[in-house]
Design a protein around this motif. Structure first.
Motif, PDB file in Angstrom:
ATOM      1  N   ASP A 187       0.832  -1.205   0.000  1.00 33.85           N
ATOM      2  CA  ASP A 187       0.000   0.000   0.000  1.00 33.85           C
ATOM      3  C   ASP A 187       0.870   1.259   0.000  1.00 33.85           C
ATOM      4  O   ASP A 187       1.937   1.315   0.640  1.00 33.85           O
ATOM      5  N   GLU A 188       0.401   2.280  -0.699  1.00 33.78           N
ATOM      6  CA  GLU A 188       1.157   3.533  -0.759  1.00 33.78           C
ATOM      7  C   GLU A 188       1.273   4.198   0.612  1.00 33.78           C
ATOM      8  O   GLU A 188       2.229   4.943   0.872  1.00 33.78           O
ATOM      9  N   ASP A 189       0.337   3.943   1.513  1.00 31.75           N
ATOM     10  CA  ASP A 189       0.401   4.550   2.845  1.00 31.75           C
ATOM     11  C   ASP A 189       1.616   4.088   3.643  1.00 31.75           C
ATOM     12  O   ASP A 189       2.010   4.738   4.615  1.00 31.75           O
ATOM     13  N   ILE A 190       2.207   2.975   3.246  1.00 31.29           N
ATOM     14  CA  ILE A 190       3.376   2.464   3.955  1.00 31.29           C
ATOM     15  C   ILE A 190       4.659   3.134   3.464  1.00 31.29           C
ATOM     16  O   ILE A 190       5.677   3.127   4.157  1.00 31.29           O
ATOM     17  N   ILE A 191       4.616   3.753   2.280  1.00 35.75           N
ATOM     18  CA  ILE A 191       5.818   4.355   1.687  1.00 35.75           C
ATOM     19  C   ILE A 191       6.530   5.330   2.629  1.00 35.75           C
ATOM     20  O   ILE A 191       7.756   5.234   2.812  1.00 35.75           O
ATOM     21  N   PRO A 192       5.821   6.279   3.294  1.00 34.49           N
ATOM     22  CA  PRO A 192       6.534   7.200   4.188  1.00 34.49           C
ATOM     23  C   PRO A 192       7.246   6.486   5.338  1.00 34.49           C
ATOM     24  O   PRO A 192       8.331   6.919   5.757  1.00 34.49           O
TER      25      PRO A 192
END
Length: 476
Positions: A187-192
């Motif tokens: 998920d993109e939310d995990i990128i940070p």
């Protein structure tokens, strides 16, 4: 063995003797200061003095993020993360992190529950709101890393939150169960979080259910914390929960089973925001789990070692603001002759009035009543007019009296009131809080001279008086 280091404690209604004794006895990983601990800069100074005088290597934190969530007085207001993220210049996040860190460090903090690494979505609840840097995961990562570096350069321990991302949750986990239905470990939310891990020594989990991967909230999910964060992403730092009082946790996991789940899932520190009400029960749950071998002692010992390493790295008793407390303490002149009845105390305090246009005494006197009530439970407080000496009532014979003297040598009617107190009580302590010319009127009495009307000086006088209960006669 004391397992207190596995908990982070908050006392929103103040650091009274009960709160300080809990901290002294259990020696937690750290303490969070809430607005109730720092209603003003002066009250923040006092809270810090109390914590540092415990001489325990605590992590001392707040949740001051800037913008939507600002809690620490004396720090200039920021437009917030989202406004910053609109600038296209991540160096502003570094500059703000450094500014915030330097201010926090000056006050005595060594940690902050920030930055928010959540990504803003259209479905985000107001609890995420403008605390997020952006709707773009890459922008959040870029700004978050710079913010972290600014804090660390100032000597402040940053905390990335809320892993693995609160942004997709439409519900506020403070108030209800929060569920994300569209989620995977790509998920993109995990990128940070992925991009920030090398910069971080501690992460805070969310109390959100990520339904595609687990039916438990992230804070107690072995799949999310141990298997994904620690094993897959190789995170070597500590994992702290968000506050257990948030309903998504409290309504479902405030139990022995919840404690077991948290620590067995890879969690390292449980955050207890209302420690006075909730900590001892949680601690008992933990001890039972250790006794029943539901939690492995060797795993716990490893967690405690990592926590102690972090405490040693960031704790420094000689924070710059401590100088001001030291001056206030050293400026006292103390002569206490009597033993006072701590269970039958009456305080006589001046009404909050300035004595001239070039005077701000009233600002401190307005806070004196709250200070006294926090230090002495069930005491009585009587206010008098410093100019006229008028008062609504007088203390009773059996009461021990502490009277704050405000230039009584200038105001004869006040001086008459102060002297009259000896007719009503055999035990009177005079705290001379302005001009030491007043001392000539009280040389034969018990007294403390503060040489200052500032709240930190009045606090040091009260602290010296409290020591008298323990040690008998005090004379300096």
């Amino acid at each position: 063995m004391n397992f207190g280091k596995l908990f982070f404690l908050g006392f929103p209604d103040g650091f009274d003797d009960e709160a300080l004794e809990i901290i002294r006895k259990y020696k937690p990983a750290g303490v969070i200061l809430y607005p109730g601990n720092m209603k003003s800069v002066e009250e923040l100074q006092i809270s810090m003095d109390k914590l540092y005088n415990l001489d325990i290597p605590l992590l001392i934190s707040s949740d001051h993020e800037g913008g939507q969530l600002e809690t620490v007085p004396g720090i200039l207001s920021s437009s917030g993360n989202y406004a910053m993220g609109k600038l296209g210049k991540p160096e502003y996040a570094y500059k703000y992190g450094k500014y915030l860190g330097e201010k926090l460090k000056e006050f005595g903090f060594n940690m902050v529950f920030s930055p928010v690494l959540d990504v803003l979505h259209k479905s985000s609840s107001a609890v995420t709101g403008f605390r997020a840097f952006s709707t773009s995961a890459d922008v959040v990562a870029e700004y978050g890393i710079q913010y972290i570096r600014g804090l660390k350069e100032s000597g402040i321990l940053p905390t990335g939150k809320h892993f693995p991302g609160h942004g997709k949750a439409a519900q506020d986990s403070h108030e209800e169960n929060a569920i994300v239905y569209d989620f995977s470990f790509d998920d993109e939310d995990i990128i940070p979080f992925k991009k920030s891990l090398k910069e971080l020594e501690i992460l805070m989990t969310s109390h959100v259910i990520y339904e595609p991967v687990d039916n438990d909230i992230a804070s107690v999910s072995k799949i999310i914390i141990n298997d994904f964060l620690k094993e897959n992403l190789k995170f070597k730092g500590l994992v702290i929960s968000d506050a257990i009082e948030m309903k998504a946790f409290y309504n479902n996991y405030y139990s022995k089973e919840g404690v077991i789940k948290f620590f067995n899932s890879g969690g390292d520190i449980l955050m207890v925001a209302e420690a006075r009400q909730n900590f001892k029960k949680l601690y008992a749950f933990f001890e039972e789990a250790i006794k029943d071998k539901k939690i492995k002692i060797n795993v716990i010992q490893n967690k405690i070692k990592k926590i102690e390493d972090l405490q040693r790295k960031y704790y420094n008793k000689d924070y710059s603001g401590e100088l001001l407390m030291d001056i206030a303490k050293r400026a006292l002149k103390i002569n206490i002759k009597n033993n006072f009845d701590k269970d039958n105390l009456t305080f006589l305090i001046p009404e909050a009035k300035n004595l001239s246009p070039a005077d701000t005494t009233a600002n401190d006197l307005e806070k004196l009543e709250n200070l006294i009530n926090s230090e002495f439970k069930n005491c009585k407080i009587i206010k008098y007019d410093p100019f006229t000496g008028s008062v609504n009532k007088l203390p009773k014979r059996e009461e021990s009296v502490v009277s704050f003297v405000l230039d009584s040598f200038r105001f004869k009617k006040q001086l008459n009131l102060q002297k009259k107190l000896k007719h009503f009580s055999s035990k009177v302590l005079y705290i001379i809080i302005r001009n030491d010319e007043d001392l000539e009127n009280y040389l034969s009495e018990s007294y403390i001279v503060t040489n200052s009307t500032k709240l930190i000086s009045l606090y040091q006088a009260i602290k010296a008086f409290k020591k008298q209960f323990l040690k008998g006669e005090v004379s300096v």
